[in-house]
Design a protein around this motif. Sequence first.
Motif, PDB file in Angstrom:
ATOM      1  N   LEU A 134       0.828  -1.209   0.000  1.00 15.84           N
ATOM      2  CA  LEU A 134       0.000   0.000   0.000  1.00 15.84           C
ATOM      3  C   LEU A 134       0.865   1.262   0.000  1.00 15.84           C
ATOM      4  N   ALA A 135       1.931   1.268   0.789  1.00 12.62           N
ATOM      5  CA  ALA A 135       2.838   2.419   0.825  1.00 12.62           C
ATOM      6  C   ALA A 135       3.518   2.624  -0.526  1.00 12.62           C
ATOM      7  N   ALA A 136       3.908   1.538  -1.188  1.00  8.70           N
ATOM      8  CA  ALA A 136       4.548   1.648  -2.506  1.00  8.70           C
ATOM      9  C   ALA A 136       3.584   2.220  -3.538  1.00  8.70           C
ATOM     10  N   VAL A 137       2.324   1.779  -3.501  1.00  4.31           N
ATOM     11  CA  VAL A 137       1.313   2.290  -4.437  1.00  4.31           C
ATOM     12  C   VAL A 137       1.071   3.782  -4.184  1.00  4.31           C
ATOM     13  N   LEU A 138       0.953   4.189  -2.913  1.00  6.39           N
ATOM     14  CA  LEU A 138       0.745   5.600  -2.583  1.00  6.39           C
ATOM     15  C   LEU A 138       1.942   6.452  -3.006  1.00  6.39           C
ATOM     16  N   LEU A 139       3.147   5.922  -2.855  1.00  3.22           N
ATOM     17  CA  LEU A 139       4.342   6.639  -3.279  1.00  3.22           C
ATOM     18  C   LEU A 139       4.365   6.827  -4.799  1.00  3.22           C
ATOM     19  N   LEU A 140       3.985   5.798  -5.536  1.00  4.32           N
ATOM     20  CA  LEU A 140       3.911   5.902  -6.999  1.00  4.32           C
ATOM     21  C   LEU A 140       2.843   6.901  -7.436  1.00  4.32           C
ATOM     22  N   LEU A 141       1.693   6.911  -6.748  1.00  2.00           N
ATOM     23  CA  LEU A 141       0.640   7.879  -7.074  1.00  2.00           C
ATOM     24  C   LEU A 141       1.095   9.314  -6.798  1.00  2.00           C
ATOM     25  N   ALA A 142       1.791   9.527  -5.692  1.00  2.00           N
ATOM     26  CA  ALA A 142       2.292  10.866  -5.373  1.00  2.00           C
ATOM     27  C   ALA A 142       3.310  11.326  -6.411  1.00  2.00           C
ATOM     28  N   GLN A 143       4.188  10.423  -6.842  1.00  2.00           N
ATOM     29  CA  GLN A 143       5.174  10.765  -7.867  1.00  2.00           C
ATOM     30  C   GLN A 143       4.491  11.084  -9.197  1.00  2.00           C
ATOM     31  N   ALA A 144       3.474  10.329  -9.554  1.00  2.00           N
ATOM     32  CA  ALA A 144       2.739  10.579 -10.799  1.00  2.00           C
ATOM     33  C   ALA A 144       2.030  11.926 -10.728  1.00  2.00           C
ATOM     34  N   TRP A 145       1.472  12.276  -9.580  1.00  2.00           N
ATOM     35  CA  TRP A 145       0.784  13.565  -9.429  1.00  2.00           C
ATOM     36  C   TRP A 145       1.776  14.719  -9.544  1.00  2.00           C
ATOM     37  N   ASN A 146       2.954  14.582  -8.928  1.00  2.00           N
ATOM     38  CA  ASN A 146       3.966  15.635  -9.022  1.00  2.00           C
ATOM     39  C   ASN A 146       4.437  15.837 -10.459  1.00  2.00           C
ATOM     40  N   THR A 147       4.437  14.778 -11.231  1.00  2.00           N
ATOM     41  CA  THR A 147       4.831  14.884 -12.633  1.00  2.00           C
ATOM     42  C   THR A 147       3.715  15.499 -13.466  1.00  2.00           C
ATOM     43  N   ALA A 148       2.467  15.124 -13.206  1.00  2.00           N
ATOM     44  CA  ALA A 148       1.339  15.584 -14.016  1.00  2.00           C
ATOM     45  C   ALA A 148       0.854  16.973 -13.621  1.00  2.00           C
ATOM     46  N   SER A 149       1.061  17.404 -12.390  1.00  2.00           N
ATOM     47  CA  SER A 149       0.521  18.674 -11.909  1.00  2.00           C
ATOM     48  C   SER A 149       0.982  19.885 -12.724  1.00  2.00           C
ATOM     49  N   PRO A 150       2.281  20.056 -13.021  1.00  2.00           N
ATOM     50  CA  PRO A 150       2.677  21.211 -13.838  1.00  2.00           C
ATOM     51  C   PRO A 150       2.070  21.190 -15.240  1.00  2.00           C
ATOM     52  N   VAL A 151       1.918  20.023 -15.806  1.00  2.00           N
ATOM     53  CA  VAL A 151       1.323  19.907 -17.141  1.00  2.00           C
ATOM     54  C   VAL A 151      -0.145  20.321 -17.094  1.00  2.00           C
ATOM     55  N   LEU A 152      -0.861  19.872 -16.087  1.00  2.00           N
ATOM     56  CA  LEU A 152      -2.265  20.244 -15.936  1.00  2.00           C
ATOM     57  C   LEU A 152      -2.404  21.737 -15.640  1.00  2.00           C
ATOM     58  N   GLN A 153      -1.491  22.274 -14.837  1.00  2.00           N
ATOM     59  CA  GLN A 153      -1.526  23.694 -14.513  1.00  2.00           C
ATOM     60  C   GLN A 153      -1.281  24.535 -15.765  1.00  2.00           C
ATOM     61  N   GLU A 154      -0.300  24.157 -16.576  1.00  2.00           N
ATOM     62  CA  GLU A 154      -0.014  24.887 -17.824  1.00  2.00           C
ATOM     63  C   GLU A 154      -1.209  24.821 -18.765  1.00  2.00           C
ATOM     64  N   ALA A 155      -1.875  23.680 -18.832  1.00  2.00           N
ATOM     65  CA  ALA A 155      -3.053  23.557 -19.699  1.00  2.00           C
ATOM     66  C   ALA A 155      -4.170  24.488 -19.237  1.00  2.00           C
TER      67      ALA A 155
END
Length: 199
Positions: A25-46
């Motif tokens: 569960l911790a590994a899945v949450l860590l992967l989700l947090a990393q994916a959000w940090n990567t996608a957030s600037p792209v979504l913000q720019e859009a």
Amino acid sequence: MKKIISDTVAADTIPLKLVVYLGLLAAVLLLLAQAWNTASPVLQEAEVKKQVETASLSLLSIQGGYARDPADRYSPEGSMCTLSFSLPASIRYVSFGADPDQECNGNLTDSGWIPENNTLIYQYKNGVKKRVLIGGTPVHFIRGFRNSDGIWVPAESQDENQTASGLGSTGVVIESPVSGEFLFEMVTLDGTRYTMARF
């Protein structure tokens, strides 16, 4: 019945399974947090690009409308549009018709503005600039102010030495925080049509 109650072999594996499941569960949450940090600037720019492009379409929609003559105090109001922005704090400014920071150093007063008619420019605080073009005939932007009679008229240009009829340094800038509603009106001055900021 006594054998089932006294059988404790399975009880030894429960803590080990719990540790494994919590680790997964911790590994899945860590992967989700990393994916959000990567996608957030792209979504913000859009989202920023969408708001600026919507503003450019709104400005384009009034260009063919009626332009008020500010010299005639009884002239009806010109065609207007209201631009709504709610841009993130990472945006330093949105500029209409001029590049106020040609050096990209964050200082809008250390050099003259470069006129860029038909252009909306937004700059991030890290110095990155993006441009959105307004199609069609030339769109000249100018600042406005409310005179002593309460009528909105074109302000003097940026260097305070030219009148609004000189196209040298016209432009409008909204500095951070870029949030709220901003009104623009079509006016005419010496035969030239301007999109005047009324804020």
